[in-house]
Design a protein around this motif. Sequence first.
Motif, PDB file in Angstrom:
ATOM      1  N   UNK A   1       0.821  -1.217  -0.057  1.00  0.00           N
ATOM      2  CA  UNK A   1      -0.032  -0.029   0.222  1.00  0.00           C
ATOM      3  C   UNK A   1       1.083   1.449  -0.066  1.00  0.00           C
ATOM      4  N   UNK A   2       1.951   1.116   0.592  1.00  0.00           N
ATOM      5  CA  UNK A   2       2.879   2.183   0.824  1.00  0.00           C
ATOM      6  C   UNK A   2       3.136   2.715  -0.598  1.00  0.00           C
ATOM      7  N   UNK A   3       3.842   1.708  -1.516  1.00  0.00           N
ATOM      8  CA  UNK A   3       4.121   2.178  -2.634  1.00  0.00           C
ATOM      9  C   UNK A   3       3.141   2.949  -3.663  1.00  0.00           C
ATOM     10  N   UNK A   4       2.031   2.272  -3.652  1.00  0.00           N
ATOM     11  CA  UNK A   4       0.769   2.591  -4.181  1.00  0.00           C
ATOM     12  C   UNK A   4       0.379   4.061  -3.915  1.00  0.00           C
ATOM     13  N   UNK A   5       0.042   4.444  -2.424  1.00  0.00           N
ATOM     14  CA  UNK A   5      -0.064   5.864  -2.176  1.00  0.00           C
ATOM     15  C   UNK A   5       1.103   6.573  -2.612  1.00  0.00           C
ATOM     16  N   UNK A   6       2.411   6.081  -2.494  1.00  0.00           N
ATOM     17  CA  UNK A   6       3.491   6.964  -2.951  1.00  0.00           C
ATOM     18  C   UNK A   6       3.473   7.349  -4.486  1.00  0.00           C
ATOM     19  N   UNK A   7       2.912   6.547  -5.187  1.00  0.00           N
ATOM     20  CA  UNK A   7       2.818   6.757  -6.556  1.00  0.00           C
ATOM     21  C   UNK A   7       1.828   7.783  -6.897  1.00  0.00           C
ATOM     22  N   UNK A   8       0.687   7.641  -6.243  1.00  0.00           N
ATOM     23  CA  UNK A   8      -0.307   8.819  -6.519  1.00  0.00           C
ATOM     24  C   UNK A   8       0.193  10.022  -5.879  1.00  0.00           C
ATOM     25  N   UNK A   9       0.731  10.035  -4.941  1.00  0.00           N
ATOM     26  CA  UNK A   9       1.320  11.419  -4.191  1.00  0.00           C
ATOM     27  C   UNK A   9       2.275  12.000  -5.567  1.00  0.00           C
ATOM     28  N   UNK A  10       3.018  11.335  -5.661  1.00  0.00           N
ATOM     29  CA  UNK A  10       4.052  11.835  -6.863  1.00  0.00           C
ATOM     30  C   UNK A  10       3.534  12.205  -8.225  1.00  0.00           C
ATOM     31  N   UNK A  11       2.545  11.534  -8.716  1.00  0.00           N
ATOM     32  CA  UNK A  11       1.698  11.839  -9.831  1.00  0.00           C
ATOM     33  C   UNK A  11       1.174  13.178  -9.784  1.00  0.00           C
ATOM     34  N   UNK A  12       0.188  13.275  -8.577  1.00  0.00           N
ATOM     35  CA  UNK A  12      -0.367  14.616  -8.439  1.00  0.00           C
ATOM     36  C   UNK A  12       0.494  15.662  -8.205  1.00  0.00           C
ATOM     37  N   UNK A  13       1.546  15.371  -7.256  1.00  0.00           N
ATOM     38  CA  UNK A  13       2.593  16.491  -7.246  1.00  0.00           C
ATOM     39  C   UNK A  13       3.434  16.993  -8.357  1.00  0.00           C
ATOM     40  N   UNK A  14       3.584  16.117  -9.414  1.00  0.00           N
ATOM     41  CA  UNK A  14       4.261  16.632 -10.521  1.00  0.00           C
ATOM     42  C   UNK A  14       3.245  17.228 -11.254  1.00  0.00           C
ATOM     43  N   UNK A  15       1.961  16.863 -11.466  1.00  0.00           N
ATOM     44  CA  UNK A  15       1.107  17.603 -12.209  1.00  0.00           C
ATOM     45  C   UNK A  15       0.726  19.077 -11.549  1.00  0.00           C
TER      46      UNK A  15
END
Length: 464
Positions: free
Chosen positions: A330-344
């Motif tokens: 789950x940590x990897x999944x949440x981290x990927x979403x955080x990174x995606x939104x932050x980059x956008x």
Amino acid sequence: MTIAGAFKATPTTDVEKAWVRIRGHLRESAGTRLFDQWLKPLALGLSDEPDTVRLTLPSAFMTNWVRNNYAERLAQEFRALLPQINSVIIETATEAAPLPVLKAVDLQPPVSPEPGPIAAMAGARPALDPRFTFDRFVVDASNRVAMNAAQALAEPGPPRFSPLFLHSGTGMGKTHLMHAIGAAFLAAQPAANVIYMSAERFMFEFVQAMRARDTFAFKARLRSVDLLMIDDLQFIAGKDATQEEFFYTINEVVSAGKRLVVSADRCPQALDGVEARILSRLSVGFVADIKPAELALRRAVLARKLVDMPEARVPADVLEMLAVRLTSNIRELEGALNRLVAYAQLTGETIDMDFTHATLGDVLRGVQKRVTIDEIQRAVSTYFELKPIELVSARRARVVARPRQIAMYLAKRLTTRSLPEIGRKFGGRDHSTVIHAVRRIEQLRDSDTDVDSAVRVLLRELEG
């Protein structure tokens, strides 16, 4: 005053030398794009506390992103080089009151002005992460037993059981539940003495106490708690002196009717290198495991995360792809979403599938199943009840042409083959035909539910 992030001057202190090495590690592991945008601006600040490192960033937005994604990594890097470092603080350069995001010391200093060894614990507050509460823990069959046990242990009154032993793989929610137990217990009993610390921290403090010939204060502090939580027990495997003190500590806590929570990456019986008497003591309470998250839970976790991101616009197909592809924890999944939104947000771009692959390419490549064009053609043929040879034939009837276009779209998305190579695999077609097919399916996915549904099903089959 800060030390320039690029470190043009020659480092003079141990912390500065460690920071130069750590920056090199981060640049190598994160990649040039991520490092330059988020980590390169980190600057080493001055700290009045010898066991504390302060890192600063120029904006609150960047600070929050680094805190959420790299706080633990930074703390581990510093402790690996400088074991005396207990706390890493990431703050905005203009902040007056920095927020500690990872307190390796795990417990705030005593508040009593002249405490004795035991009184020093009065009113002690653990450094709990405010994000990790019961109402933010997404539940399904894989973790419901652990959740219920954690809530039961946090209830006021005599504990129903103690100890509680939580075990699962990395990033499945053990630490979240431990923080939630501490928060709920303190909410019900604000004056309670609570300690949360890692097993590694337990070992470090015990060794320090022995060197200082002051083990009495260490023992008194831990054994006078109302709730003791020890994370990642596996790290004391093989440490005989630490294990002996750990056994006496947990034995006294449980015998006194107090609450004890311990976590590890394996069940008690599988913890090689941990003394049998410790495992026996831990096993008499309640042992709860957290199983790997199924697809439904991964979807629910992403949905829950988006509640905290009201301004984020993440398309359903992107969320589905993340839930399907990122299965390890789950940590990897949440981290990927955080990174995606932050980059956008940082770039002002719209999140779509192409942006997601460009931003999370390193993450997705690490988990991607190797798919071949032959596999894609077989899967598409089966779905549309065609013969595989029809996809490479010259037939232009819609009943064949549309599945062929879908297969080309999937080949472009799921393989590393070039456009000419994909065209050759579909009966020697030109690369422009492949481009047309990809663009056409992208358009139809927005307007034709049958096409979109077919692509989703095939993606799950091929990527799963």
